[in-house]
Scaffold this active site. Structure first.
Site: not given
Ligand code: IMP
Ligand code: MG
Length: 180
Positions: A40, A103, A131, A152-153, A159, A165
């Protein structure tokens, strides 16, 4: 337990970067590339980028696939699952694959292999955030919105356990314990 989101990139910064990325990628794109958003997380990036490309005279087709490599926590399992596959015929088509964050690299490496197997002639990749410090498999995206450190964003489609979101900006989620 409450939480706050500290802004990393504002809505304006993101929109300006997306317009700039569209201009960077336009010379490399077919007139009708197939944009494939990894849901998503890439929902909003796909919606914004397709309109930015449209302003430059490109007429993208749009498709989605739902991939999942995260459980409810914040660490990747390394196992990528196809929860919903894309449906468009990709034979002979140029694909622009979009994801929210690069990531470990597991998700995009998997998706590129899968789309190549389905007959796409060229697959370009674009992520809003990269990242590089977290990479587990070698992978470089062709177009990167912003390179960020290991944090962690959330927001702009991204989300934490399905929260945040809807935010128009990207931020870091801070947990605050106590009354507030
Ligand atoms: P990879 O397979 O490890 O490259 O993971 C990519 C996916 O992990 C992204 O599409 C996100 O869904 C998720 N992810 C990675 N970092 C974050 C983060 O900081 N916040 C939320 N989701 C993340
Ligand atoms: Mg994702």
């Amino acid at each position: 337990m409450n939480h706050q989101v500290t802004i990393l990139f504002t809505e304006t910064q993101i929109q300006e970067r997306i317009s700039a990325m569209a201009k960077e990628m336009a010379p490399h794109l077919d007139r009708e590339p197939v944009l494939i958003g990894v849901l998503k997380g890439a929902l909003i990036l796909t919606a914004d980028l397709m309109r930015a490309l449209s302003r430059l005279g490109i007429k993208p087709f749009v498709d989605f696939m739902v991939l999942s490599s995260y459980g409810k926590g914040t660490t990747s399992s390394g196992q990528v699952q196809v929860r919903m596959d894309q449906t468009m015929d990709l034979t002979g088509r140029q694909v622009l694959l979009l994801d929210d964050i690069l990531d470990s690299g597991n998700t995009l490496a998997f998706a590129v292999r899968r789309l190549r197997d389905k007959g796409a002639t060229q697959i370009l990749t674009c992520v809003l955030l990269d990242k590089p410090a977290r990479r587990e498999v070698p992978f470089a995206a062709d177009f990167v919105g912003f390179t960020i450190p290991d944090a962690f964003v959330v927001g702009y489609g991204i989300d934490y356990a399905e929260h945040h979101r809807e935010l128009p900006h990207v931020g870091v989620r801070l947990e605050t314990h106590g009354k507030e």
